[in-house]
Design a protein around this motif. Sequence first.
Motif, mmCIF file in Angstrom:
data_model
loop_
_atom_site.group_PDB
_atom_site.id
_atom_site.type_symbol
_atom_site.label_atom_id
_atom_site.label_comp_id
_atom_site.label_asym_id
_atom_site.label_seq_id
_atom_site.Cartn_x
_atom_site.Cartn_y
_atom_site.Cartn_z
ATOM 1 N N ALA B 39 -60.718 -21.744 -17.469
ATOM 2 C CA ALA B 39 -59.780 -22.870 -17.487
ATOM 3 C C ALA B 39 -58.850 -22.756 -16.282
ATOM 4 N N VAL B 94 -55.786 -18.539 -24.675
ATOM 5 C CA VAL B 94 -57.233 -18.431 -24.855
ATOM 6 C C VAL B 94 -57.484 -17.507 -26.039
ATOM 7 N N VAL B 95 -58.625 -17.700 -26.706
ATOM 8 C CA VAL B 95 -58.906 -17.048 -27.977
ATOM 9 C C VAL B 95 -60.297 -16.443 -27.963
ATOM 10 N N GLY B 128 -59.135 -22.379 -23.913
ATOM 11 C CA GLY B 128 -60.474 -21.816 -23.817
ATOM 12 C C GLY B 128 -60.658 -20.706 -24.807
ATOM 13 N N GLY B 129 -61.898 -20.225 -24.905
ATOM 14 C CA GLY B 129 -62.143 -19.168 -25.853
ATOM 15 C C GLY B 129 -63.523 -18.585 -25.704
ATOM 16 N N ASP B 130 -63.802 -17.663 -26.590
ATOM 17 C CA ASP B 130 -65.117 -17.046 -26.658
ATOM 18 C C ASP B 130 -65.403 -16.860 -28.139
#
Lengths: 355, 355
Positions: B39, B94-95, B128-130
Motif C-alpha cells: 500500500a 496493516v493486518v 492491507g493485510g496478509d
Amino acid sequence: MASVIERVGDLDESQIIDRIQRFLCGTVHTEVGVGDDAAVVRAPDGRVVVSTDALVEGHHFRREWSSARDVGWRAGTQNLADIVAMGASPTSMVVALGVPRDTPVQWVMDFYDGLSQVCATVGAEIVGGDLTAAPVIMVAVTVHGNLGGQPPILRSGASVGDVVAHTGSCGWSAAGFALLQHGGDLRGDAPGAPMAVVERALAAFRAPTSPFVHGLAAQHGHARAMLDVSDGVLRDVGRIATASGVGVNLDDPLTWYDPQPLMQVAAVVDEDDPAYVVRQWMLTGGEDHGFIAVFPPDVALPDGWTAIGTVVPPPRTPSGPCGGAVHRVRVRGVETGEMGSGWDHFSGSSGTAAT
Amino acid sequence: MASVIERVGDLDESQIIDRIQRFLCGTVHTEVGVGDDAAVVRAPDGRVVVSTDALVEGHHFRREWSSARDVGWRAGTQNLADIVAMGASPTSMVVALGVPRDTPVQWVMDFYDGLSQVCATVGAEIVGGDLTAAPVIMVAVTVHGNLGGQPPILRSGASVGDVVAHTGSCGWSAAGFALLQHGGDLRGDAPGAPMAVVERALAAFRAPTSPFVHGLAAQHGHARAMLDVSDGVLRDVGRIATASGVGVNLDDPLTWYDPQPLMQVAAVVDEDDPAYVVRQWMLTGGEDHGFIAVFPPDVALPDGWTAIGTVVPPPRTPSGPCGGAVHRVRVRGVETGEMGSGWDHFSGSSGTAAT
C-alpha cells in the motif's frame, strides 16, 4: 532449575529484547527506535509504502528443514521484495514474533541475525517488534519503503505490445521443496544431479535470494508494471494481466534460462518426464521472490532482466478462477488452466506449500 | 462437499479478500490500498510513527470467551493506543491474520468488522493485510501515525516534581479476566455485584475501550512523557521512571477512582480481602489500555485525566528486575516489589495472561 540450553521461557521479554538490541540500532531511517510505545521513521517523500506478510511454522517452513537464520532471511526477503516491487527503496521494518516457551533463546537471536542480514543488503533498518508466546513459531513482518518522489509501479500499467520480463530465480524454490519432500541423502551427488545444483535448489527454498538491485533498476528502466513473484509466475503474471485488462502470451519456460540445471534436479525426483516437471516448477512454483515487470517495447531491458513473453489483447471470455487471471495467460499460445494456477495457502492444490 | 458453515479452507485467498474488501476502502490517508504488492500511505509530516503487536489464541484470548468482533476490536485498540501514546494521530494499519482452515469465514468477517469499528473511532484506515493458514488464530497488527509537526511524547521526559496522571479504565480488564476464570453463571447478578458491574468488567477484558480522545489531548496539555498501560500501571510507570531516570510515588489506588464497583467484583472472586484484590488489579492488571502521562506541576490536567502520583528523585539503589524499574516506583512511599511487576507473556507470573 537451570537448563543447559537457555529457553525463551527462562527470560522475561525485556531480557530477550536486551539480547536482540544489537540488531535494532539503525540511524539512517530511524528517528526513534525500539524502547518506547512506537518507533518514529523518516518518510522524506511525504508518503510511505507499507506491506505485511506472515510465515507460520508447519505451513511456510519446518524447523528440521530450515535454520533460524534461514527463516529470518526468508521473512525479510519476501517482505522487502514487496516494497521493491512497488518501485520503492525499503527503509524500515517491524517484526511480530511468536515462539513456544521452550524455544532456545539462540533461535530468536539467529532469526534476528538472518533478518538483519537481508535488511543490510538494501539498507533497511529493524525499528521495533513484539515478542510473544505462541504454540508454533509465527513471524509477521511489516516493511516500509520510500518512493523518492517517483510514482509507485503498480500492476495495472501493462499495455498491448509491451515486453514481459523476469529477473531472479525461477523454479528453484519449488525444486528445493521437491528434493526435501523426496527425502534421501542429499549430501552427496544425487543420481544425475551434481551437488552444486542440489545445494542451489535447497538454498533457494530455505533462504531465497531476491534480485533487489535489478528490481530497483526497473524504476529507471521505465517499467510500466511490476510485482514480486511469490505465488508462481503463472498466477502472478495473471495478476498483472487482470489489473491491466490485458492478456499475456508467455514463451516456453525452457527457453527463458538454460534449463539443464533444473532438469538435473527434476531427474532426481521424476525420471519419466523432467521437462514437464521443470515447466511446472517454473510456471507454478512459489516463493522464488524474483520480479516480473512489463516494459515498453522500444526500451532496452535493464541489466539482469530476461524477456519471457508479450502483452497481448485480452481473451474474449476472461472468466474462471482468480477472476479469469489464469485464462488471460497463455504459454506458447496455449491456455494454462490445466497446469494449476500457482500456490494458495488454503487450497494448497499445487506448488510448494510446505503443509 | 458443501458444508453448512462456510470455512476459510473452502475459499482461496482472493475470494476471502473480496469478502473483506469493504473494510479496506479508506481514502483520507490511503493513496494506494489493497490489491498490489504494497500500500501507499500519506505521511505529510515527513515522519511516520509505527508500532506492531500480536495476539495469539490461547495466550491473549480464547474463542469461547471472546467473539471475533471482540478480538478485532482488541487487536486494533492495543495497537492504536501505542500510536496515541507517542502523541500521534493513527492514520493506517496493516493486518497479518493466521487462521486454521476450518475457521468459519464469518469469523474473519466479524474480526475485520471489530477492527474497522475501532479504527473508525480515530479515523484510521486498514490499508492491507496478509491471510494465511495457522494452527491457532494469530493476529499481528502494524499501525502508523502522524505527529503533525510535533515532537513525539517519549517515556524519558519526566522531571522531579511533575504530576503522574492516568486516563481510562484501570483494573477492569483484570477484574473481567478474574470473573471468567472464576466461572459460574455470570448472566444474573453475581453475589454482591450488580449485573451492570459484572458486564463492565467482562467488556473491559473482551473489548477494552481506550480513551483515545484524552490521549490525543495530552499533546496539547503539555505532557512531558506518556505511555499506553498494557502491562499494568506499576510496570508501565516503572518504564517512565527508568527511561527518565527518576522515581515515582503513587497514591493509594483506592483513592484514584471510586473503588466501590471494583470492590463489588472483587467480592465475587475473593470474599476475604477485596481491597487487596482491587489494589492488585489496579497496579498489576494488564490490557486496560488507558494512558499514563506526566505533566508539569504548574499546568491544569486536561479533561479526563486523574492525578495518581508524583515524580520524585530516584531511589539510591535502583537495581533488581526490569533494570530496577519496579524499585523506582513506590505506593504510599512503600516499595512494591512484592506485589509483582505486572504482566509478562512468558513468565506469566501475575496479571491477566489468558494462558
